[in-house]
Scaffold this motif. Structure first.
Motif: not given
Length: 351
Positions: A246-270
């Motif tokens: 991603p051209s936006i850099g490492g923030c893309y994956y850092a923010s995605m990781l935190a988002t995926l952690e939440y989705l895993k916690r509530i056992k949903r995808q979005a």
């Protein structure tokens, strides 16, 4: 590649100096003081030969879960300056290293010893194993940079800025595979978080996994110091992922990781769309940890909006953001895509 130990001229528990997970509620001035207090001894090393004695010592220091006392002999007084990076935390004074001596005993967790000793275990699996054992992401990133993971012949030193994004992206791949097994959300969830002249907003839409990260930098902020207009950047991926960095850099994956952690916690995808506004006054790059920990903090609070109506999301963006809803919608690929697809109730009836 330049390597070297960093240590504050202090005794006792100095964990906070190099532990981003502890920083999100601290003042930026305090974080800069932590980093300014770290004195680094620098030496040039061959990334393909990670068996040098100094490298082995640094690896032990990185693998220790607690601070270890060391003595540094520097060739000259450290230069009193600080360097800043988009990826890694600020780096304080440094000087060429003459010698280093470990005078404390590293405390290495059993899961770390296990993956280090397993020279047939791929680095991907090592990172996932340590994360699933509950070890902090920043700790795993630090060990990764020393070449302590992976198949023996493939182990090598990794620049810190690369190790940070490498670990984030590995964990994202693992978590994406997991959350794709869950059902989509049954309503739109909107989250908001304000910290250090930054606004973070997450829109989780009830659909299959896709992701977008957008940033809007105001004049007078870190990456827009002299322009008169707001600069908007972003990247996205659909259900099948990206084929390029991603051209936006490492923030893309850092923010995605935190988002995926939440989705895993509530056992949903979005379909997840994350927006960030950076205002004048936030002028110092402090590293992608800031994004990861801010998004984690955002998802640790309840959603500020639950709705079936995209119009309500528009009204929320109009009220809460300085960029306003029309500008965000015209800049975001996934928001436009959602807006011109079938309504939520039709999607839910079919799926």
């Amino acid at each position: 590649m330049r390597i070297g130990p960093a240590t504050p001229p202090l005794m006792g528990d100095t964990s906070v100096f190099d532990f981003p997970e502890m920083w999100i509620n601290r003042k930026i001035e305090d974080i800069l003081e932590y980093r300014w207090s770290l004195i680094t001894g620098i030496k040039i090393a061959n990334v393909k030969k990670p068996e040098d004695r100094l490298i082995e010592e640094l690896r032990l220091l990185a693998m220790s879960s607690k601070p270890v006392d060391i003595e540094l002999a520097l060739k000259k007084p450290p230069r009193p300056f600080m360097t800043f990076s988009e990826q890694e935390p600020p780096q304080g004074p440094r000087s060429p290293l003459a010698n280093m001596k470990v005078i404390g005993n590293p405390s290495i967790p059993r899961p770390v010893e296990k993956v280090y000793d397993d020279t047939d275990l791929p680095a991907f699996d090592a990172v996932v194993s340590l994360y699933e054992s509950g070890l902090p992401v920043s700790y795993i990133q630090k060990i990764f940079s020393t070449g302590a993971f992976g198949i023996k012949k493939q182990r090598r030193l990794v620049p810190t800025r690369w190790s940070i994004t490498a670990v984030d992206s590995v964990l994202c791949k693992k978590l994406i595979k997991e959350i794709k097994e869950y059902n989509p959300l049954n309503e739109i969830l909107v989250f908001r978080y304000r910290v250090h002249e930054n606004l973070f907003i997450a829109i989780l839409y009830p659909a299959k996994w896709s992701y977008e990260w957008m940033e809007a930098w105001w004049p007078g902020s870190t990456w827009n110091p002299g322009l008169d207009n707001v600069v908007i950047e972003g990247d996205y991926e659909d259900y099948h992922g990206r084929t390029s960095y991603p051209s936006i850099g490492g923030c893309y994956y850092a923010s995605m990781l935190a988002t995926l952690e939440y989705l895993k916690r509530i056992k949903r995808q979005a379909t997840a769309i994350l927006l960030r506004e950076i205002y004048p006054g936030f002028k110092i790059p402090v590293g992608v940890w800031f994004v990861r920990e801010s998004v984690r903090a955002m998802f640790n609070s309840p959603p500020v909006l639950k709705t079936d109506s995209l119009d309500e999301v528009l009204e929320f963006l109009e009220k809460e953001t300085k960029l306003r809803s029309n500008r965000w919608f015209s800049s975001s690929v996934l928001l436009r895509r959602i807006r011109f697809t079938r309504p939520i109730d039709e999607f839910l009836k079919k799926d």
